[in-house]
Write a protein that holds these residues in place. Structure first.
Motif, short mmCIF file in Angstrom:
data_model
loop_
_atom_site.label_atom_id
_atom_site.label_comp_id
_atom_site.label_asym_id
_atom_site.label_seq_id
_atom_site.Cartn_x
_atom_site.Cartn_y
_atom_site.Cartn_z
N ILE A 138 4.20 -12.99 4.81
CA ILE A 138 4.79 -11.67 4.81
C ILE A 138 3.90 -10.72 4.02
O ILE A 138 3.45 -11.04 2.91
N ASN A 139 3.66 -9.52 4.57
CA ASN A 139 2.88 -8.50 3.88
C ASN A 139 3.79 -7.35 3.46
O ASN A 139 4.76 -7.03 4.14
N ARG A 140 3.46 -6.71 2.35
CA ARG A 140 4.29 -5.61 1.84
C ARG A 140 3.64 -4.26 2.15
O ARG A 140 2.44 -4.18 2.44
N PRO A 141 4.42 -3.15 2.09
CA PRO A 141 3.86 -1.82 2.35
C PRO A 141 2.74 -1.46 1.37
O PRO A 141 2.66 -1.98 0.27
N VAL A 142 1.87 -0.52 1.80
CA VAL A 142 0.70 -0.13 1.02
C VAL A 142 0.95 1.12 0.20
O VAL A 142 0.58 1.20 -0.97
N LEU A 143 1.62 2.14 0.78
CA LEU A 143 1.71 3.44 0.14
C LEU A 143 2.72 3.51 -0.99
O LEU A 143 2.55 4.29 -1.92
N ILE A 144 3.79 2.73 -0.90
CA ILE A 144 4.91 2.87 -1.84
C ILE A 144 4.41 2.80 -3.28
O ILE A 144 3.75 1.86 -3.69
N MET A 197 -3.18 0.89 -13.08
CA MET A 197 -1.80 0.93 -12.61
C MET A 197 -1.25 2.35 -12.69
O MET A 197 -1.42 3.04 -13.70
N ASP A 198 -0.60 2.78 -11.61
CA ASP A 198 0.16 4.02 -11.57
C ASP A 198 1.57 3.66 -11.15
O ASP A 198 1.88 3.55 -9.97
N ASN A 199 2.44 3.45 -12.16
CA ASN A 199 3.77 2.92 -11.91
C ASN A 199 3.62 1.54 -11.27
O ASN A 199 3.06 0.65 -11.89
N VAL A 200 4.11 1.34 -10.04
CA VAL A 200 3.87 0.04 -9.40
C VAL A 200 2.82 0.16 -8.30
O VAL A 200 2.69 -0.73 -7.45
N LEU A 239 -5.01 -15.23 -5.13
CA LEU A 239 -5.47 -15.76 -6.42
C LEU A 239 -4.36 -16.28 -7.32
O LEU A 239 -4.62 -17.10 -8.20
N SER A 240 -3.10 -15.83 -7.15
CA SER A 240 -2.11 -16.06 -8.20
C SER A 240 -0.99 -17.03 -7.86
O SER A 240 -0.84 -18.05 -8.53
N SER A 241 -0.17 -16.74 -6.84
CA SER A 241 1.07 -17.51 -6.70
C SER A 241 1.48 -17.63 -5.25
O SER A 241 0.97 -16.93 -4.37
N VAL A 242 2.49 -18.51 -5.03
CA VAL A 242 3.08 -18.70 -3.70
C VAL A 242 4.59 -18.76 -3.84
O VAL A 242 5.12 -19.50 -4.68
N LEU A 243 5.28 -17.98 -3.02
CA LEU A 243 6.73 -18.08 -2.85
C LEU A 243 6.98 -18.55 -1.43
O LEU A 243 6.59 -17.88 -0.47
N ASP A 244 7.63 -19.71 -1.29
CA ASP A 244 7.85 -20.32 0.02
C ASP A 244 9.36 -20.46 0.23
O ASP A 244 10.01 -21.27 -0.43
N GLN A 294 8.31 -6.10 -7.13
CA GLN A 294 6.97 -6.61 -7.36
C GLN A 294 6.90 -7.35 -8.69
O GLN A 294 7.65 -7.06 -9.63
N TYR A 295 5.97 -8.28 -8.79
CA TYR A 295 5.82 -9.09 -9.99
C TYR A 295 4.37 -9.54 -10.10
O TYR A 295 3.65 -9.64 -9.12
N SER A 296 3.94 -9.77 -11.33
CA SER A 296 2.60 -10.31 -11.57
C SER A 296 2.73 -11.70 -12.15
O SER A 296 3.71 -12.02 -12.85
N VAL A 297 1.76 -12.55 -11.85
CA VAL A 297 1.83 -13.95 -12.25
C VAL A 297 0.55 -14.33 -12.98
O VAL A 297 -0.55 -14.20 -12.43
N ARG A 298 0.69 -14.73 -14.23
CA ARG A 298 -0.43 -15.23 -15.04
C ARG A 298 -1.63 -14.30 -15.01
O ARG A 298 -2.76 -14.71 -14.75
N GLY A 299 -1.37 -13.02 -15.26
CA GLY A 299 -2.44 -12.05 -15.37
C GLY A 299 -2.91 -11.45 -14.08
O GLY A 299 -3.76 -10.56 -14.08
N GLY A 300 -2.37 -11.88 -12.93
CA GLY A 300 -2.75 -11.31 -11.65
C GLY A 300 -1.94 -10.07 -11.33
O GLY A 300 -0.96 -9.75 -12.01
N ASN A 301 -2.34 -9.35 -10.27
CA ASN A 301 -1.58 -8.17 -9.89
C ASN A 301 -0.67 -8.46 -8.70
O ASN A 301 -0.60 -9.58 -8.21
N PHE A 302 0.05 -7.42 -8.24
CA PHE A 302 1.05 -7.60 -7.19
C PHE A 302 0.43 -8.08 -5.88
O PHE A 302 1.09 -8.76 -5.09
#
Length: 800
Positions: A178-184, A607-610, A218-223, A158-166
């Motif tokens: 692509i969507n990532r898991p919720v609970l991890i 934030m609680d860890n990631v 709100l933050s970024s795009v990885l294509d 996971q990464y944050s971009v310009r003050g945004g969250n994951f």
């Protein structure tokens, strides 16, 4: 040892330009079969990271820093041309080129022209991924070296971009979101990210100001793209942390890509403060099949299965922390275990239709299902002491004073099932100097969430279930949620040339969802100007970015859903400059961007860890501004190195809170990274890969406060990883082993040293109170120094 060039490059971070003359200048005219000039042809010097495009009259100029090189000419719908140039001396070459059209290959690419010229994106050099030393082994590690990207956890993708969250980052693979898991919740539990680096053909990343064709975050795009390979190939990668195998089979009218991955980082985790039995096993399988049905129609299938299981039977923990005057030690004995697992499976089908050479219509449908489970039942008994840290005292290291004894318990039985279906149509057409794009999309997300968890801390030394009210309760949740959300989105944009040196892109996104029932309009603009010198590009972007509520953001700390939540909204603007120049014996590229974001509607979080814990019932306003700077080039032939620094400020104010503006959890003011590659002086087949990251401290709120706060800090993140590699079949080697050369096209060995300086980086805290009711933050450290060995083998194509 590294060359003295590294020291010079570090000094260059002041961005002082050193002038040097190019060795060879190539100029000429590019035409089609009818001798018509071809604009926007991409011309690149292979292996030198140097490229340019032809102007509207088909004329181009490009510089090479060696006298022997290969030029590639490439344009959508035309056969690429490779020309080998060999010169005895420096000078100027006139090289005219004619490209022939290739209608049958149009289905392999997307209409780009103005879109790519205007794209506010960074093209990622995917050849660096295999050599970059990284603990996680995931593709996203290369993003953490890019301007505007922040991170403080090497175990997480996971990464944050310009003050945004994951949750504010978009990820696309072959146009599929692509969507990532919720609970991890911890980096050590994440496993393998969706992207398989071995199957990549290209990747680009935008830290902001992205175009309307991309989604509503709100933050970024990885294509990234898995496209047609140049030839059939098989790659085997195995080492101490896992293994992968990929194959690429190319036929006349089809191709098949398959990838298998396995990861086990138990050797890394056992070096942490928590001692015990770790069993983290992660697997992934992907297949991409493309079939050309006719010159106008093609089908593409992407299938994926991703599974992870994390088992931990903790035994003990010993953590020392404090200051030079006060040294504290926490010793813990554990009972119980933790078992977390997840499985994601699904696929997507893309049908591409080319009724005309300048028109492409795509229909993309996808379905993914995810099951996530957490099983935690761990009890810890701890002793908290102050330690004698006087070196002159013979009792150094002995217990000086007892701060308390106690215990804590973590319990969870959480299950989340989610299904994600989407279907969309995308249309792209070139018409004269315009490129029109439009799309419509339907999306449905279903969630079935069962939460049952609590965390207890008792500083008195006993835990009784019937007296939970006497304990600090970090979590106490017992709830079941079912939710279905439907999204309807559309976009339209036009990219066109305002003048021979200026391009403009205008776009609009429309979004409606059944949760917030808002009609969201997001206009966006991008203007690019390239002076006649063709060494600079100026960009200006402005737009509205709105992120519709999703299950993550509407679920509060206690698991209750805020069904009245509205979309988050941000007004973004930026100005940027790309500048290419010659210095230090190579072609350098300097990029810079200033940006400002005003957010009048944000959902605050902690934030609680990631893991992100949203305050779903609150609304905040905020602002973020900063600058991103980077410079890079091939200081050593065929090896790209780059440096970047980012400076940022991100604040927010919860509207109904009288505290005023506070720092956002991702307000990492300074980020600095270096990725440097070199060859050993006397043995150029040996390479060195150095990855350096620095991120300033992050704000953190203390527990037992019933509101958002930033009164504590996680220390700055400092990380140095280094890798050494040798390809035994490298052309620079003195002699290739005859047996290896017979069966393999590449056979490289890698020795990596993770966390070279053995720095204790903090990812989160365990909060305890002593006998005097003073609260302490006991740091949870990340990984220490570790060696890794791996082999990367590319098999020769028997058909060649």
């Amino acid at each position: 040892m590294l060359k003295i060039r590294l020291l010079l490059l570090l000094m260059m971070l002041g961005f002082t330009i050193v002038n040097a003359q190019p060795l060879v200048k190539v100029t000429g005219l590019i035409t089609d079969q009818l001798k018509n000039p071809l604009p926007k042809v991409t011309i690149s010097i292979m292996g030198q990271n140097i490229s340019t495009v032809s102007d509207d009259n088909g004329v181009y100029n490009i510089y090479a820093v060696t006298t022997s090189f290969t030029i590639k000419y490439n344009l959508l719908g035309y056969n690429p041309v490779l020309l080998e140039i060999k010169r005895d001396k420096e000078g100027r070459i006139v090289q005219n080129v004619s490209l022939t059209s290739n209608i049958n290959e149009l289905e392999q690419v997307t209409i780009t022209t103005k879109q790519n010229q205007l794209s506010n994106s960074t093209i990622i050099n995917i050849t660096d991924i295999a050599s970059m030393p990284t603990v996680s082994g995931n593709f996203e590690v290369i993003l953490k070296t890019l301007p505007g990207v922040s991170t403080n956890n090497e175990l997480s993708s996971q990464y944050s971009v310009r003050g945004g969250n994951f949750d504010e980052n978009l990820i696309y693979v072959n146009d599929i979101e692509i969507n990532r898991p919720v609970l991890i919740r911890n980096g050590q539990q994440e496993g393998l990210s969706f992207i398989n680096s071995d199957l990549l053909s290209s990747a680009k990343f935008s830290a902001g100001g992205f175009e309307s064709r991309y989604g509503d975050k709100l933050s970024s795009v990885l294509d990234v793209r898995y496209d047609k390979p140049d030839s059939s190939q098989a790659i085997l990668n195995f080492g101490m942390l896992g293994a992968s195998f990929s194959s690429k089979i190319l036929n006349k009218s089809s191709y098949l890509l398959t990838g298998l991955r396995y990861k086990n980082n138990s050797s890394i985790l056992t070096r942490q403060d928590n001692k015990g039995s770790y069993a983290p096993n992660f697997t992934d399988a992907q297949v991409i099949y493309h079939q050309t049905i006719s010159s106008r129609l093609s089908l593409n299938f992407l299938g994926s299965f991703n599974s992870g299981i994390f088992k931990l039977i903790p035994e003990s923990r010993e953590t020392q922390f404090g200051t030079s005057s006060t040294l504290l030690r926490l010793q813990t004995d554990y009972e119980g275990k933790e078992v977390d697992d997840y499985q994601t499976a699904g696929g997507a089908i893309t049908m591409a239709y080319f009724p005309q050479p300048n028109l492409v219509i795509k229909w993309i449908s996808s379905y993914f299902s995810t099951l996530e489970r957490e099983r935690i039942d761990i009890e810890g008994r701890y002793i908290f002491n102050e330690i004698n840290n006087d070196f002159a005292d013979r009792n150094f290291g002995a217990v000086k004073a007892s701060r308390g004894i106690g215990g804590y318990m973590n319990y969870a039985r959480n299950n989340l099932e989610s299904q994600h279906f989407s279907s969309e149509v995308k249309v792209d057409q070139n018409y004269n100097s315009h490129t029109f794009s439009l799309g419509m999309r339907f999306e449905r997300k279903d969630y079935n969430d069962n939460l049952n968890e609590y965390s207890l801390v008792d500083s008195a030394g006993y835990i009784l279930q019937e007296r939970l009210g006497n304990f600090y309760q970090d979590n106490l949740i017992n709830i079941q949620n079912k939710l279905a959300i439907q999204y309807y989105t559309g976009y339209i944009q036009d990219s066109y040339g305002v003048s021979p040196n200026s391009d403009l892109q205008l776009g609009l996104r429309v979004n409606y969802n059944t949760l917030s029932r808002q009609l969201l309009l997001s206009p966006r603009l991008l203007l690019a100007y390239r002076p006649p010198s063709n060494t600079k590009i100026f960009r200006f972007s402005a737009g509205v970015y709105q992120q519709a509520p999703d299950y993550r953001s509407i679920r509060d700390f206690n698991g209750v859903l805020n069904l009245d939540q509205k979309a988050q909204r941000s007004y973004n603007s930026s100005v940027g400059l790309d500048y290419a120049f010659d210095g230090l014996g190579t072609r350098l590229k300097f990029t810079s961007e200033l940006y400002f974001k005003y957010q009048d509607r944000l959902i605050p979080y902690m934030m609680d860890n990631v893991r992100i814990k949203y305050l779903s019932g609150d609304v905040a306003e905020g602002y973020t501004y900063g600058t991103d700077l980077s410079i890079g080039g091939e200081f050593v032939k065929d090896l790209l190195s780059y440096f970047r620094v980012s400076i940022m400020k991100a604040n927010q104010h919860i509207i109904e809170d009288a505290t005023g503006y506070l720092r956002r959890p991702t307000d990492q003011r300074v980020n600095f990274s270096v990725y440097f590659q070199d060859r050993l002086l006397n043995s150029p087949a040996y390479k060195v890969h150095l990855n350096l990251l620095y991120g300033s401290r992050l704000p953190l709120g203390t527990p037992l406060i019933q509101r958002y706060s930033d009164d504590f800090n996680i220390p700055s993140y400092k990380r140095v990883d280094i890798g050494f590699s040798k390809d035994f079949l490298d052309d620079k080697g003195i002699k290739k082993p005859r047996l290896l050369d017979k069966y393999f096209s590449s056979f490289s060995a890698h020795l990596e040293v993770f966390n070279l300086l053995n720095i204790d980086n903090t990812v989160s805290y365990l909060w305890l109170k002593d006998v005097d009711n003073v609260q302490y933050a006991i740091p949870n450290y990340l990984t220490g120094r570790q060696l890794n060995l791996k082999l990367i083998i590319k098999f020769k194509n028997s058909n060649r």
